[in-house]
Design a protein around this motif. Structure first.
Motif, mmCIF file in Angstrom:
data_model
loop_
_atom_site.group_PDB
_atom_site.id
_atom_site.type_symbol
_atom_site.label_atom_id
_atom_site.label_comp_id
_atom_site.label_asym_id
_atom_site.label_seq_id
_atom_site.Cartn_x
_atom_site.Cartn_y
_atom_site.Cartn_z
ATOM 1 N N ILE A 6 0.847 -1.206 0.000
ATOM 2 C CA ILE A 6 0.000 0.000 0.000
ATOM 3 C C ILE A 6 0.880 1.253 0.000
ATOM 4 O O ILE A 6 0.632 2.198 -0.760
ATOM 5 C CB ILE A 6 -0.947 -0.019 1.213
ATOM 6 C CG1 ILE A 6 -1.960 -1.153 1.066
ATOM 7 C CG2 ILE A 6 -1.669 1.318 1.353
ATOM 8 C CD1 ILE A 6 -2.801 -1.391 2.305
ATOM 9 N N LEU A 7 1.913 1.274 0.828
ATOM 10 C CA LEU A 7 2.809 2.439 0.878
ATOM 11 C C LEU A 7 3.569 2.615 -0.428
ATOM 12 O O LEU A 7 3.794 3.746 -0.883
ATOM 13 C CB LEU A 7 3.782 2.302 2.042
ATOM 14 C CG LEU A 7 3.182 2.442 3.437
ATOM 15 C CD1 LEU A 7 4.241 2.166 4.489
ATOM 16 C CD2 LEU A 7 2.588 3.818 3.627
ATOM 17 N N LEU A 8 3.961 1.518 -1.034
ATOM 18 C CA LEU A 8 4.650 1.583 -2.316
ATOM 19 C C LEU A 8 3.742 2.164 -3.399
ATOM 20 O O LEU A 8 4.160 3.027 -4.180
ATOM 21 C CB LEU A 8 5.138 0.195 -2.713
ATOM 22 C CG LEU A 8 5.991 0.107 -3.975
ATOM 23 C CD1 LEU A 8 7.269 0.891 -3.797
ATOM 24 C CD2 LEU A 8 6.283 -1.334 -4.299
ATOM 25 N N ALA A 9 2.508 1.731 -3.426
ATOM 26 C CA ALA A 9 1.548 2.237 -4.410
ATOM 27 C C ALA A 9 1.280 3.728 -4.192
ATOM 28 O O ALA A 9 1.230 4.512 -5.154
ATOM 29 C CB ALA A 9 0.255 1.448 -4.335
ATOM 30 N N ALA A 15 4.662 10.366 -6.612
ATOM 31 C CA ALA A 15 5.756 10.694 -7.519
ATOM 32 C C ALA A 15 5.235 11.034 -8.915
ATOM 33 O O ALA A 15 5.704 11.979 -9.552
ATOM 34 C CB ALA A 15 6.743 9.534 -7.592
ATOM 35 N N VAL A 16 4.265 10.292 -9.389
ATOM 36 C CA VAL A 16 3.676 10.570 -10.703
ATOM 37 C C VAL A 16 2.964 11.922 -10.695
ATOM 38 O O VAL A 16 3.070 12.693 -11.661
ATOM 39 C CB VAL A 16 2.722 9.419 -11.119
ATOM 40 C CG1 VAL A 16 1.890 9.808 -12.313
ATOM 41 C CG2 VAL A 16 3.518 8.158 -11.399
ATOM 42 N N CYS A 17 2.281 12.236 -9.603
ATOM 43 C CA CYS A 17 1.602 13.544 -9.503
ATOM 44 C C CYS A 17 2.612 14.690 -9.544
ATOM 45 O O CYS A 17 2.387 15.698 -10.227
ATOM 46 C CB CYS A 17 0.773 13.604 -8.228
ATOM 47 S SG CYS A 17 -0.690 12.562 -8.262
ATOM 48 N N PHE A 18 3.722 14.557 -8.826
ATOM 49 C CA PHE A 18 4.751 15.604 -8.855
ATOM 50 C C PHE A 18 5.393 15.713 -10.236
ATOM 51 O O PHE A 18 5.691 16.816 -10.703
ATOM 52 C CB PHE A 18 5.823 15.344 -7.804
ATOM 53 C CG PHE A 18 5.442 15.809 -6.427
ATOM 54 C CD1 PHE A 18 5.249 17.151 -6.161
ATOM 55 C CD2 PHE A 18 5.276 14.898 -5.405
ATOM 56 C CE1 PHE A 18 4.898 17.588 -4.901
ATOM 57 C CE2 PHE A 18 4.924 15.319 -4.139
ATOM 58 C CZ PHE A 18 4.728 16.664 -3.883
#
Length: 61
Positions: A6-9, A15-18
């Motif tokens: 869950i934390l990895l996802a 990261a994708v949002c940034f």
């Protein structure tokens, strides 16, 4: 163990949002430099003098 997945996802999603925000900012010109061209004219003579000194030194060699 499932908490790690869950934390990895979530971290990949953040990261994708940034990354998307960065791409949008670059396309809109957020990182364009508008200050340096106005100051460059003040130091242009010094750059020309340095370049002419270098060419004189290379011509003598």
């Amino acid at each position: 163990m499932s908490v790690i997945y869950i934390l990895l996802a979530i971290s990949i999603l953040v990261a994708v949002c940034f990354f998307i925000a960065f791409i949008i900012a670059v396309k809109k010109g957020q990182y364009d430099d508008s200050y340096t061209p106005s100051v460059r004219i003040l130091f242009e003579d010094e750059l020309v003098k340095e370049n002419s000194k270098k060419t004189v030194l290379t011509k003598k060699d």
